[in-house]
Scaffold this active site. Structure first.
Site: not given
Ligand code: PAF
Length: 285
Positions: A37, A61
């Site tokens: 990140h 999700q």
């Molecule tokens: O990759 C992620 O961390 C997630 O899928 C995102 C793009 C932040 C969407 O919730």
């Protein structure tokens, strides 16, 4: 670095920067941040005057039997890490702020085709959840550029497609995967692995490299995929898929074609479902 939880506050801070002529770079995350990140933040930092990140564990999700409740939430550590990495503003909303009409009754964004294969088939509804929340976040932040990791390659393609189709004025930047010493792609879900499993999970990257070499050596895609499934199973992983696809749209390649391809793997190990990929043309990965 300031943290805001409400959309109005987010918009007000960004509007002030924009009036001052700043370009905005955006890094959406689900938190529990690691070196992968922070590499996205560094890319945004190099390309924009102001960097906004979000931390939001997006319920839509996750499937009903997935790890939404247990997904690691480490906001205080994430805030410290983001501040140290040069992020200017963190948006960390509650679920109600992102889904004012509820998580099942509101507007949904679907990306048919791309969102239905591979992880879309294994995790029904997953990419509609990703596409919906990313559309909302891009609409709130309205950045000039947004950075996403190539580790989630299918997600990156889904987001590029939704941005192109909805004509959103944002550049989507794909960032190289950051790996552990044994090749394991960094992921928040790696912490579900024991030390022994983490070491064993290096087989995923080794298998991807073997798939790339085998394709470039002229082996058929079927053979390459079968050998990869066997290698993963032999290491005690339970593979969902190990495939060679066209990198542009994840469709099956024509026989004999060896350019513009990508190898992708999803496999379970202990409590974790791990995904990774390797572009077959790109010998530097
Ligand atoms: O990759 C992620 O961390 C997630 O899928 C995102 C793009 C932040 C969407 O919730």
């Amino acid at each position: 670095m300031e943290t805001v939880t409400r959309a109005e506050a987010l918009r007000a801070r960004i509007a002030a920067w924009r009036r001052a002529g700043a370009r905005i770079g955006f890094v959406p995350t689900m938190g529990n941040l690691h070196a992968g990140h922070y590499s996205l933040i560094a890319i945004a930092r190099a390309r924009a005057e102001r960097v906004v990140a979000s931390v939001f564990v997006n319920p839509t999700q996750f499937g009903p039997r997935e790890d939404f409740a247990s997904y690691p939430r480490t906001l205080a550590e994430d805030q410290a890490g983001l501040a140290a990495s040069g992020c200017d503003l963190l948006f960390a909303p509650e679920v109600e702020e992102m889904y004012p009409f509820g998580t099942s009754g509101g507007v949904r964004v679907e990306v048919p085709g791309l969102g239905d294969v591979l992880d879309g088939a294994a995790r029904p509804g997953h990419f509609a959840g990703v596409a919906t929340v990313v559309t909302k976040l891009l609409n709130l932040v309205q950045p000039e550029l947004a950075v996403f990791g190539q580790k989630d390659y299918q997600q990156l393609l889904v987001i590029r497609r939704l941005v192109a189709d909805l004509r959103l004025p944002v550049e989507i930047v794909g960032a190289p995967t950051v790996r552990e010493a044994n090749g394991l792609a960094m992921s928040s879900r790696n912490q579900y692995l024991s030390a022994e499993e983490r070491e064993r999970a290096g087989v995923i990257h080794r298998t991807l490299r073997a798939m790339r070499e085998a394709v470039l050596a002229g082996r058929t895609v079927d053979t390459v995929e079968q050998e990869a499934m066997r290698a993963l199973a032999a290491a005690g992983l339970v593979p969902d898929y190990a495939v060679v696809r066209r990198a542009a749209d994840l469709t099956a390649p024509d026989p004999g074609v060896r350019t513009g391809l990508i190898a992708l793997i999803a496999a379970r190990l202990g409590r974790a479902r791990l995904i990774d990929n390797l572009l077959i043309d790109d010998a530097d990965q």
